[in-house]
Design a protein around this motif. Structure first.
Motif, short mmCIF file in Angstrom:
data_model
loop_
_atom_site.label_atom_id
_atom_site.label_comp_id
_atom_site.label_asym_id
_atom_site.label_seq_id
_atom_site.Cartn_x
_atom_site.Cartn_y
_atom_site.Cartn_z
N ARG A 179 44.89 13.09 63.24
CA ARG A 179 45.57 11.80 63.14
C ARG A 179 44.63 10.68 62.69
O ARG A 179 43.43 10.73 62.93
CB ARG A 179 46.23 11.43 64.47
CG ARG A 179 45.27 11.36 65.64
CD ARG A 179 46.03 11.37 66.97
NE ARG A 179 45.13 11.21 68.10
CZ ARG A 179 44.45 12.19 68.67
NH1 ARG A 179 44.57 13.43 68.20
NH2 ARG A 179 43.64 11.96 69.69
N ILE A 180 45.22 9.69 62.07
CA ILE A 180 44.48 8.51 61.60
C ILE A 180 45.30 7.27 61.90
O ILE A 180 46.53 7.26 61.70
CB ILE A 180 44.22 8.59 60.08
CG1 ILE A 180 43.23 9.72 59.76
CG2 ILE A 180 43.69 7.26 59.54
CD1 ILE A 180 43.02 9.95 58.27
N CYS A 181 44.63 6.24 62.39
CA CYS A 181 45.29 4.96 62.65
C CYS A 181 45.00 4.00 61.49
O CYS A 181 43.83 3.76 61.16
CB CYS A 181 44.79 4.36 63.96
SG CYS A 181 45.58 2.79 64.38
N THR A 182 46.04 3.46 60.88
CA THR A 182 45.82 2.55 59.76
C THR A 182 45.25 1.21 60.20
O THR A 182 44.69 0.48 59.38
CB THR A 182 47.12 2.33 58.95
OG1 THR A 182 48.21 2.08 59.85
CG2 THR A 182 47.44 3.55 58.10
N ILE A 183 45.37 0.87 61.48
CA ILE A 183 44.68 -0.32 61.98
C ILE A 183 43.18 -0.09 61.93
O ILE A 183 42.41 -0.92 61.42
CB ILE A 183 45.13 -0.67 63.42
CG1 ILE A 183 46.60 -1.09 63.44
CG2 ILE A 183 44.25 -1.79 64.00
CD1 ILE A 183 47.13 -1.37 64.83
N ASP A 184 42.73 1.06 62.45
CA ASP A 184 41.31 1.40 62.41
C ASP A 184 40.80 1.45 60.98
O ASP A 184 39.72 0.94 60.66
CB ASP A 184 41.06 2.75 63.08
CG ASP A 184 41.25 2.70 64.59
OD1 ASP A 184 41.27 1.59 65.15
OD2 ASP A 184 41.38 3.79 65.20
N PHE A 244 35.15 8.59 59.51
CA PHE A 244 34.91 7.25 58.96
C PHE A 244 35.83 6.21 59.59
O PHE A 244 35.39 5.13 59.97
CB PHE A 244 35.12 7.29 57.44
CG PHE A 244 34.99 5.94 56.78
CD1 PHE A 244 33.74 5.42 56.47
CD2 PHE A 244 36.12 5.20 56.45
CE1 PHE A 244 33.62 4.19 55.86
CE2 PHE A 244 36.01 3.97 55.84
CZ PHE A 244 34.76 3.46 55.54
N THR A 245 37.12 6.53 59.72
CA THR A 245 38.07 5.55 60.27
C THR A 245 37.78 5.21 61.73
O THR A 245 38.12 4.13 62.21
CB THR A 245 39.52 6.05 60.15
OG1 THR A 245 39.70 7.21 60.98
CG2 THR A 245 39.88 6.38 58.72
N LYS A 246 37.13 6.15 62.43
CA LYS A 246 36.83 5.94 63.84
C LYS A 246 35.49 5.25 64.08
O LYS A 246 35.29 4.63 65.13
CB LYS A 246 36.84 7.27 64.59
CG LYS A 246 38.20 7.93 64.69
CD LYS A 246 38.09 9.26 65.42
CE LYS A 246 39.44 9.94 65.58
NZ LYS A 246 39.32 11.24 66.27
N ALA A 248 33.25 3.69 61.28
CA ALA A 248 32.71 2.70 60.35
C ALA A 248 32.91 1.28 60.86
O ALA A 248 32.05 0.42 60.71
CB ALA A 248 33.36 2.85 58.97
N LYS A 249 34.04 1.00 61.51
CA LYS A 249 34.29 -0.36 62.00
C LYS A 249 33.32 -0.71 63.13
O LYS A 249 32.97 -1.88 63.32
CB LYS A 249 35.74 -0.52 62.45
CG LYS A 249 36.14 0.26 63.69
CD LYS A 249 37.65 0.20 63.91
CE LYS A 249 38.08 0.96 65.15
NZ LYS A 249 37.88 0.19 66.36
N LEU A 250 32.88 0.30 63.88
CA LEU A 250 31.95 0.05 64.96
C LEU A 250 30.57 -0.35 64.43
O LEU A 250 29.81 -1.05 65.07
CB LEU A 250 31.82 1.29 65.85
CG LEU A 250 33.10 1.76 66.52
CD1 LEU A 250 32.84 3.04 67.31
CD2 LEU A 250 33.67 0.69 67.43
N LYS A 251 30.27 0.13 63.22
CA LYS A 251 29.00 -0.19 62.59
C LYS A 251 29.10 -1.44 61.72
O LYS A 251 28.16 -1.81 61.03
CB LYS A 251 28.53 1.00 61.74
CG LYS A 251 28.29 2.26 62.55
CD LYS A 251 27.92 3.42 61.62
CE LYS A 251 27.74 4.70 62.42
NZ LYS A 251 27.45 5.87 61.56
N ASN A 252 30.30 -2.06 61.73
CA ASN A 252 30.53 -3.29 60.96
C ASN A 252 30.28 -3.08 59.48
O ASN A 252 29.68 -3.92 58.80
CB ASN A 252 29.65 -4.43 61.49
CG ASN A 252 30.16 -5.79 61.04
OD1 ASN A 252 31.34 -5.95 60.80
ND2 ASN A 252 29.27 -6.74 60.89
#
Length: 259
Positions: A179-184, A244-246, A248-252
């Motif tokens: 699964r993938i969240c489009t928000i993430d 990546f979706t989980k 990349a956002k944590l690494k800004n």
């Protein structure tokens, strides 16, 4: 539901291939799957696809499937309430591969009552669903539609858990789909302070009626496709995309500044 238990098994399969017997034994320990005769066909129907080699070793398909070859199923539901007490009112879904639409799924679900606030939000009235198929019929058809495609939704935890719980209660087992969240995903690829569906639709110029299942699934599809276009070139496989979706956002890290 045993989502964490399933994720633990899958996390091991992401890292390495495993013997057929090991995979079946591990999934047999999941309480919601104990009544199933587990084999490759069953696991695929429950949402996980594998390659089996001549040495009886199983490899998760998403480990090696290229993103352009992967089938993604973008899903949205409308419901009468939350996961614990609500009922599914409508399911809408779009299957895509290599950014091209393959097919759609859309169905109301017959319910006995719809709270007034839900009617005001969605525009769905009781008369509109009185002749709809029941939940078991809709979920049986949806399960066959979804198969082992990657399940995508805006706030995926809500739609995924709601459908998985409902499938189990109807005797169809739980979801095992990746699964993938489009928000993430959007948080990795779009610089903005808000990541709700309305906010992202405005940014990307997506026009559709909000709070109807298929329309929202189509809007999430456009968000997903846009984010795919912003992926860094080293992301090649489905599992690399999911990671990546989980993370990349944590690494800004934002990749939406490409020319």
């Amino acid at each position: 539901m045993s989502l964490q238990q399933v994720d633990t098994i899958v996390s091991k399969l992401i890292k390495e291939s495993k013997p057929y017997a090991w995979v079946m034994e591990e999934f047999a320990r999941v309480e919601e799957l104990r009544d199933f005769e587990l084999n490759l066909e069953t696991l695929e129907l429950l949402g996980l696809g594998f390659y089996l080699n001549k040495d009886n070793i199983l490899s998760l398909k998403t480990r090696t499937t290229k993103i352009k070859e992967q089938i993604f199923c973008i899903v949205d539901i409308e419901s009468t309430g939350g996961v614990k007490n609500g009922k599914i009112l409508e399911i809408g879904a779009v299957k895509i591969q290599n950014n091209k639409e393959l097919e759609r799924f859309e169905s109301f679900v017959k319910v006995d009552e719809i709270p007034q606030n839900i009617t005001e939000l969605t525009g769905i009235e009781l008369d509109m669903v009185k002749d709809a198929p029941n939940l078991t019929q809709v979920l049986e058809a949806f399960r066959l539609f979804l198969k082992d495609s990657v399940f995508i939704a805006h706030n995926v935890k809500f739609d995924y858990n709601f459908i998985s719980k409902s499938l189990y209660e109807c005797g169809f087992g739980i979801l095992l789909n990746r699964r993938i969240c489009t928000i993430d995903f959007a948080q990795c690829c779009i610089e903005n302070s808000h990541y709700g569906l309305d906010a992202l639709k405005e940014i990307l110029g997506i026009k559709s009626v909000h709070h109807r299942a298929l329309n929202d699934a189509l809007a999430a599809t456009e968000i997903f496709k846009y984010c795919l276009s912003k992926l860094p070139p080293h992301i090649k496989t489905t599992e690399e995309l999911i990671t990546f979706t989980k993370t990349a956002k944590l690494k800004n890290k934002c990749y939406n500044k490409k020319a």
